[in-house]
Design a protein around this motif. Structure first.
Motif, PDB file in Angstrom:
ATOM      1  N   PHE A  33       0.931  -1.208  -0.070  1.00 12.82           N
ATOM      2  CA  PHE A  33       0.134   0.013  -0.207  1.00 12.82           C
ATOM      3  C   PHE A  33       0.861   1.355   0.095  1.00 12.82           C
ATOM      4  CE2 PHE A  33      -3.641  -2.505   1.792  1.00 12.82           C
ATOM      5  CZ  PHE A  33      -4.667  -2.212   0.625  1.00 12.82           C
ATOM      6  N   SER A  36       2.478   2.009  -3.376  1.00 13.34           N
ATOM      7  CA  SER A  36       1.600   2.146  -4.510  1.00 13.34           C
ATOM      8  C   SER A  36       1.597   3.711  -5.055  1.00 13.34           C
ATOM      9  CB  SER A  36       0.272   1.503  -4.287  1.00 13.34           C
ATOM     10  OG  SER A  36      -0.441   2.412  -3.284  1.00 13.34           O
ATOM     11  N   TRP A  38      -0.847   5.752  -5.272  1.00 12.82           N
ATOM     12  CA  TRP A  38      -2.208   5.937  -4.801  1.00 12.82           C
ATOM     13  C   TRP A  38      -2.703   7.335  -5.321  1.00 12.82           C
ATOM     14  CZ3 TRP A  38      -3.083  10.393  -1.583  1.00 12.82           C
ATOM     15  CH2 TRP A  38      -2.071  10.853  -1.000  1.00 12.82           C
ATOM     16  N   MET A  41      -4.616   7.928  -8.709  1.00 11.26           N
ATOM     17  CA  MET A  41      -5.947   7.115  -8.602  1.00 11.26           C
ATOM     18  C   MET A  41      -7.149   8.370  -8.891  1.00 11.26           C
ATOM     19  SD  MET A  41      -5.945   4.262  -5.923  1.00 11.26           S
ATOM     20  CE  MET A  41      -4.458   2.947  -5.850  1.00 11.26           C
ATOM     21  N   GLU A  45     -11.580   5.674  -6.047  1.00 16.88           N
ATOM     22  CA  GLU A  45     -10.423   4.882  -5.512  1.00 16.88           C
ATOM     23  C   GLU A  45      -9.796   5.246  -4.771  1.00 16.88           C
ATOM     24  OE1 GLU A  45      -8.738   4.207  -9.511  1.00 16.88           O
ATOM     25  OE2 GLU A  45      -9.786   2.713 -10.061  1.00 16.88           O
ATOM     26  N   LYS A  46      -9.368   6.655  -4.541  1.00 18.27           N
ATOM     27  CA  LYS A  46      -8.432   7.080  -3.531  1.00 18.27           C
ATOM     28  C   LYS A  46      -9.223   6.818  -2.143  1.00 18.27           C
ATOM     29  CE  LYS A  46      -5.808  10.785  -5.644  1.00 18.27           C
ATOM     30  NZ  LYS A  46      -5.583  12.401  -5.565  1.00 18.27           N
ATOM     31  N   PHE A  49      -9.029   3.170  -1.124  1.00 22.16           N
ATOM     32  CA  PHE A  49      -7.607   2.996  -0.975  1.00 22.16           C
ATOM     33  C   PHE A  49      -7.152   3.488   0.472  1.00 22.16           C
ATOM     34  CE2 PHE A  49      -3.126   4.149  -0.685  1.00 22.16           C
ATOM     35  CZ  PHE A  49      -2.594   2.873  -1.222  1.00 22.16           C
TER      36      PHE A  49
END
Length: 87
Positions: A33, A36, A38, A41, A45-46, A49
């Motif tokens: 994680f 990634s 992030w 995104m 999605e954030k 996440f």
């Protein structure tokens, strides 16, 4: 008598090994994680996440009566203490 003692040691080792594997996998998930992308995104999605990332930081751990983590370190400590008590 010896067969029972060996069976108990093997079962304790299996549980401690599973506890160690669970801890390692939790750390791997947290690192995945963290590493990634992030920030690339989209907004929805954030949000998802960030919820999963928060959950990964508060990992579940196998414990013995909620006092000590069940892992290989505990197995070694119990083995050493048992060996000391036999002598």
């Amino acid at each position: 008598m010896y067969a029972l003692a060996i069976a108990v040691v093997i079962q304790l080792f299996e549980l401690c090994l599973l506890g160690t594997i669970l801890s390692i996998k939790n750390e791997e998930i947290e690192h995945a994680f963290y590493n990634s992308l992030w920030y690339l995104m989209d907004r929805i999605e954030k949000k998802d996440f960030m919820i999963m990332f928060h959950k990964s930081q508060h990992a579940i751990e196998m414990t013995v009566a909620s006092m000590a983590p069940l892992n290989i370190v505990l197995f070694i400590a119990v083995s050493v203490q048992s060996g000391n008590n036999l002598n």
